[in-house]
Structure formats: structure tokens, C-alpha cells
Design an enzyme around this catalytic site. Structure first.
Site, PDB file in Angstrom:
ATOM      1  N   ASP A  28      35.315  29.161  55.018  1.00  0.00           N
ATOM      2  CA  ASP A  28      36.006  30.070  55.936  1.00  0.00           C
ATOM      3  C   ASP A  28      35.085  31.265  56.170  1.00  0.00           C
ATOM      4  OD1 ASP A  28      38.792  30.762  57.218  1.00  0.00           O
ATOM      5  OD2 ASP A  28      38.050  32.609  56.295  1.00  0.00           O
ATOM      6  N   GLU A  30      34.661  35.263  58.083  1.00  0.00           N
ATOM      7  CA  GLU A  30      35.189  36.444  58.781  1.00  0.00           C
ATOM      8  C   GLU A  30      34.063  36.927  59.682  1.00  0.00           C
ATOM      9  OE1 GLU A  30      38.261  37.042  58.558  1.00  0.00           O
ATOM     10  OE2 GLU A  30      38.625  35.739  56.830  1.00  0.00           O
ATOM     11  N   HIS A 169      43.143  36.705  55.419  1.00  0.00           N
ATOM     12  CA  HIS A 169      42.020  37.041  56.294  1.00  0.00           C
ATOM     13  C   HIS A 169      40.817  37.550  55.510  1.00  0.00           C
ATOM     14  CE1 HIS A 169      44.186  36.247  59.965  1.00  0.00           C
ATOM     15  NE2 HIS A 169      45.190  36.997  59.554  1.00  0.00           N
ATOM     16  N   ASP A 174      41.086  32.545  51.968  1.00  0.00           N
ATOM     17  CA  ASP A 174      41.480  31.587  52.984  1.00  0.00           C
ATOM     18  C   ASP A 174      40.906  30.194  52.697  1.00  0.00           C
ATOM     19  OD1 ASP A 174      42.650  33.757  54.093  1.00  0.00           O
ATOM     20  OD2 ASP A 174      41.569  33.694  56.003  1.00  0.00           O
TER      21      ASP A 174
END
Length: 584
Positions: A28, A30, A169, A174
Site C-alpha cells: 500500500d 500513500e 490511510h 492498510d
């Protein structure tokens, strides 16, 4: 200079292992935005799992090289101050790729995360390893209904499946939540027959349960080139196919990758798959053709009835004419074979357009006792009317017959020029439908003549032995280029009589001698008809024309006429314009 990362390329077909044996890296990211080309990565989190066990984790903040937008900072909690001292992507990406090496990437909405990783690798001039990728979003859409969850967001699915970690988040949290979602999805997919990695490639597409349950028919099949036979009740052969990897190909019939309705029907009827392992892909193709001809499976659509092939013959009589026949007769020139009698008739029409041959069917004597009645073609100057010859033979017709013989056996240029000129005139007059009809006739003739002129020397050759570097070898070392093996083929009268592969570093000549000694005995046919299915001869010719092939032994001349139909073979496929054909 950018460091060179180890290249790795895998596909679903290559991996073919049970899900419990696959190493997944759930990742994952960001980011500073949604555009992979313009935005930057602020954090990477990943969890490596196999068989339900966590093998390791990876997490790092990343300096994106640009300000973190305020709304992103509020959403993720990652601020400019947090990433100011973080390493850049040029340092983090190599570490992540090493962590994920040899694994299958998993992400929720994978195009987003993988898109950012690929864009970063491209900017850094790193080769992208080509990981297999699994996206949990389409998998969730397949097994989670609207009654269970209003949407398929990660947070919604994590709540539904009671994940141990709630997504927040942040990349690692995540990724951990996605691991629990992935395992829950696997549990739901297993009853549907999704138990292997390659099943995931089509698991998002609906496959009838009764079809997916038949996937056990592929169990135990060899990972080798060859032929496979689907069998039904009473041991009936339903379908014959070929592949470079029998097991992988058969497994594909039980997934959404197979979209042919008749094949889905066949799979429902089948109860067994019989493999026939072959030494080379060429042998597999030939065996497939022969088995289809032998069994005429109801679900195969091609090559079942070679006896239905048609030929165009110039008859052997006083005043020869063109005729469509099923069998080749010695002493008469032929072209073909054609897939249908209709195509053969189009080739005859092309020859009639260019040559003043008679089109009547009666057998005419050299000199008739009473004069016949000339037909309309004689009135138009397209036939010398040999039926009216009563005092002496029609010598003018002999020239037309000789021109036809040459057009069938050798130079196709006179026919091509005559029809190309006619096509150009029709096009100039905007009679495009007629021009298209003449074009079809010309194409049929050129294809038939070209095919016969290639088959004739092959059918007449008592024995031809050829070798090609075995698949996976790289020729280029002169006489030692076969150090890693050779494919050996023995062809007799256009039929594959024997084939084998020499081992790496072995002298192939003893194998050549053994194959020649044990090869099938083939009776000579009447050329140009080979002693095999016409498509088998085409396969052999294509193999002999492939790069790297070397002739080892030839008993007879193997050549085509200098001015053969091959010079106009492009006309057989050209469809673009009349000008192209006229230029030829």
C-alpha cells in the site's frame, strides 16, 4: 549511473502453483495526489505472506520531492516535516523491489499503487521486474454482494471480514488490513474452484460452477509439449488440441479465459483428458492434425476431412479443359489444394479470364466427324472452338493449352497481368463490385498455384532430413551452434516420418542415423498431392522455412520454379487497393 536491478519476469501461466505455496507481497502507498506521473510517494508499506503466515514487513516514509498538500496531510497524518528528513524514492524503491523479488504483488485497487511504483522506476531508469499482480477489488466484487456491504472499499471489507487491523490511510496499517481481506476472499473463492494462482487471473469473471469444478481433469497432466484429447461418454474423443505446455493449456478451459460456447459445452460433457507428450512442438502439431482426421471430434471445426480438399486439373485429352477434382491424377498438371470446391471454381474463373480455354464439358475428339455448334465464347473470341474442327486438328488451341499448363506449373505472370489490367479498368469505371469479384478470382488462383508449386518438390522427395537448434538455444556459433541440442526432422514425400531432439552437447549425427533407420515407410504419392494431410505438409514447409534450419540430407531435387506463383504470393493477401495489384 543508476544501479541495475535484477530482472524478473513472470506470468500467471508460468507460476501455476497452489495459493498456499505462493509468496504474496501485499503493498500500500500513500502519495501526494492521484496522478502517478506528477505526484510523489510519501510512504510505502508492505507485508510478505505465504500460506497464511507473515514472513516479513517493509515500511518507510519517502521524501516525495514536492510539498505534501494540506488535504493529504489531514487525510494521512503525513506532514512536510515528517518527510523532510526521509530518504528519497531513489533509495527506498531498490529496497522495496529487493523485498518483493520473486513474489506476487497484491494491492487494493492495484492499478493505483502499482502505477506509482512503475512510474517511479521509469523516472529512475530502473527496469520494472514485471511482477504478477492481484487486485483485491475485482475479487471482492466477485464474492461480496451488495446485501453484505454497500461498497468494496478497504475499510468496508476490513469491517465485514473483522480484520485484525483497521485501515487508517497509513501504508503499513492498510497493507496489514489488506492481508486479512485477501485471506478472507481466498476462503470464499475456494468453493468456486479458485485454488491456484493462475485461477486468480480470471476469478473476477464469472465461470459456471459446473465448468470450474471440472478443473481436476488437469491434475497430473505433464508440463510438456504435446497433444491433449478431451474424452466424453463411451470414451468418445470430443476435442483435440495442442500446446507447448499441456497442463497449463488444459487448465485454461476451466476459467473465464475460455469464451467459446461450444468449448464450454464440451467441457461440461468431458470426463477425462488424455495427454500425448511429443518431442517437439512440430510433432505435437502434426499429431493433433492426424488425431483430428482420425477421430473427427464433433467440437473441432478444422482439418477433419482432408478428402474434401479440391484441386484444379488440366485434363489429359485432345483439347484439355480445367476441371475441379478430389484426387490428383498422374500426367496432368494440378494446382491446389483448395479448402472448398467454390474456391477452386474461382481459380478456374481466373484462368478463363486470361486464357482462351474451352469451358464446355464434353470430351472432344481430335477431329470431329461432323462440325459442332460454336458457343457464345467462340463468338466473343475467347475460345478457338475446337469442337468445329472436322478436317484437321485445331492447332490454335494447342497454344492456349500450353499457356494454361505453364500458368499451372510455372510462370503465373501472364494471368496476373491480364487480371490486374482488368481490375484497373473496372475500378476506373467505378465498377467496384465486379473488380472485387475479379480480385477474389485472382487471389484464389495465385494461392492455389503457389501452394501446388511448393508441395510438388516436397511430395516428390523420397527423404529429406533437416535440423534446427532446439527451442531455447541461440544459434550463431557456426558448426558448434547446436551445442545445446538440435531438433531433427525426417520428411518422406511430404509426411513427417520421424523426429527427435539431440541432447545438449551431443553429436546429433548418430540420432540422425537412428531416425532415418526407424522412420516410417511412406509410399510415394502422385505429386503435387503429398503423402499426408495437406495441412501437415504446410506445417512441414513452415518449419523448413523457419530461421536456423539446416538441410542434412536430401535424396531428390527440392526447388520451386524461378518464375513461380511465389513471386505474386503477396497478391493472395493484398486487399488494400487495385493499384497495389496492378503494380505487381
Amino acid at each position: 549511473m543508476s544501479p541495475t536491478l535484477p530482472a524478473y519476469q513472470a506470468t500467471f501461466d508460468e507460476l501455476g502453483t497452489p495459493l498456499r505455496d505462493v509468496t504474496f507481497v501485499v503493498v500500500d502507498l500513500e502519495t501526494t495526489g492521484t496522478n502517478a506521473r506528477e505526484g510523489g510517494i510519501t510512504e510505502i508499506g508492505a507485508v510478505k505472506v505465504r500460506g497464511g503466515e507473515v514472513l516479513g514487513e517493509f515500511q518507510s516514509l519517502v521524501n516525495p520531492g514536492q510539498p505534501v498538500p494540506a488535504f493529504v496531510a489531514r487525510l494521512t497524518g503525513i506532514t512536510n516535516a515528517m518527510v523532510a528528513t526521509a530518504p528519497g524514492i531513489e533509495l527506498v524503491l531498490p529496497s522495496f523491489l529487493e523485498f518483493a523479488h520473486g513474489s506476487v504483488l497484491v494491492a487494493h485497487n492495484a492499478p493505483f499503487d502499482v502505477g506509482f511504483l512503475r512510474a517511479a522506476a521509469e523516472r529512475l531508469e530502473y527496469p520494472w521486474p514485471g511482477f504478477p499482480v492481484v487486485d483485491t477489488v475485482p475479487l471482492a466484487r466477485r464474492v461480496v454482494t451488495r446485501d453484505e456491504a454497500p461498497n468494496h472499499k478497504l475499510s468496508t471489507l476490513a469491517t465485514l471480514f473483522r480484520a485484525a487491523v483497521s485501515p487508517e490511510h497509513r501504508a503499513l496499517a492498510d497493507a496489514r488490513a489488506t492481508v486479512d481481506v485477501l485471506h478472507a476472499l481466498f476462503e470464499r473463492l475456494a468453493p468456486l474452484g479458485v485454488t491456484h494462482l493462475e485461477d486468480l487471473a480470471t476469478a473476477a469473471d464469472p465461470v459456471p460452477p459446473d465448468v470450474r469444478r471440472k478443473r481436476h481433469l488437469a491434475d497430473g497432466l505433464p508440463d510438456a509439449p504435446g497433444v491433449y484429447l478431451f474424452r466424453g461418454p463411451g470414451d468418445e474423443v470430443l476435442y483435440v488440441g495442442t500446446s507447448t505446455n499441456i497442463r497449463k493449456r488444459v487448465r485454461s478451459y476451466f476459467t473465464a479465459a475460455e469464451k467459446r460456447r461450444r468449448i464450454t459445452e464440451m467441457v461440461r460433457v468431458a470426463h477425462e483428458v488424455t495427454p500425448v507428450v511429443c518431442a517437439t512442438p512440430l510433432e505435437a502439431q502434426v499429431r493433433e492434425l492426424r488425431l483430428i482426421t482420425e477421430h473427427a471430434p464433433r467440437y473441432n471445426r478444422r482439418s477433419k476431412f482432408p478428402e474434401r480438399a479440391s484441386w484444379v486439373r488440366l485434363t489429359d485429352e485432345a483439347y484439355p479443359r480445367l476441371s475441379v477434382v478430389r484426387d490428383v491424377k498422374a500426367g496432368s498438371p494440378h494446382i491446389g489444394p483448395f479448402a472448398s470446391a467454390r474456391t477452386a471454381q474461382e481459380a478456374i474463373a481466373a484462368l478463363h479470364d486470361a486464357l482462351p480455354l474451352r469451358q464446355c464439358s464434353p470430351r472432344l475428339p481430335l477431329v470431329a466427324r461432323t462440325p459442332g455448334s460454336p458457343c457464345a465464347l467462340a463468338g466473343m473470341g475467347r475460345c478457338s472452338a475446337p469442337c468445329t474442327a472436322v478436317e484437321a486438328p485445331d492447332t490454335g488451341y494447342a497454344a492456349a493449352a500450353e499457356a494454361a499448363r505453364e500458368a499451372l506449373l510455372g510462370d503465373a505472370s501472364p494471368v496476373v497481368r491480364a487480371l490486374a489490367d482488368r481490375i484497373a479498368r473496372l475500378a476506373a469505371e467505378e465498377r467496384f463490385e465486379e473488380a472485387g469479384e475479379v480480385t477474389r478470382r485472382l487471389r484464389a488462383y495465385v494461392v492455389g498455384a503457389h501452394r501446388a508449386q511448393r508441395l510438388t518438390p516436397l511430395a516428390g522427395c523420397a527423404e529429406l532430413v533437416a535440423a534446427r537448434p532446439a527451442q531455447g538455444t541461440v544459434p550463431g556459433g557456426g558448426e558448434t551452434s547446436g551445442a545445446r541440442g538440435w531438433e531433427i526432422v525426417v520428411v518422406r514425400h511430404g509426411r513427417l516420418a520421424a523426429t527427435g531432439v539431440s541432447g545438449p552437447g551431443e553429436d546429433p549425427l548418430p540420432l540422425v542415423d537412428a531416425l532415418r533407420a526407424t522412420a516410417e515407410v511412406v509410399e510415394p504419392p502422385v505429386a503435387p498431392q503429398p503423402a499426408s494431410h495437406p495441412e501437415e505438409a504446410d506445417l512441414l514447409l513452415a518449419w523448413l522455412d523457419s530461421p536456423g534450419v539446416r538441410l542434412v540430407h536430401v535424396t531428390d531435387a527440392w526447388a520451386c520454379p524461378v518464375r513461380s506463383a511465389a513471386a505474386h504470393a503477396d497478391l493472395a493477401w493484398a486487399r488494400e487497393s487495385v493499384a497495389t495489384m496492378t503494380a505487381c
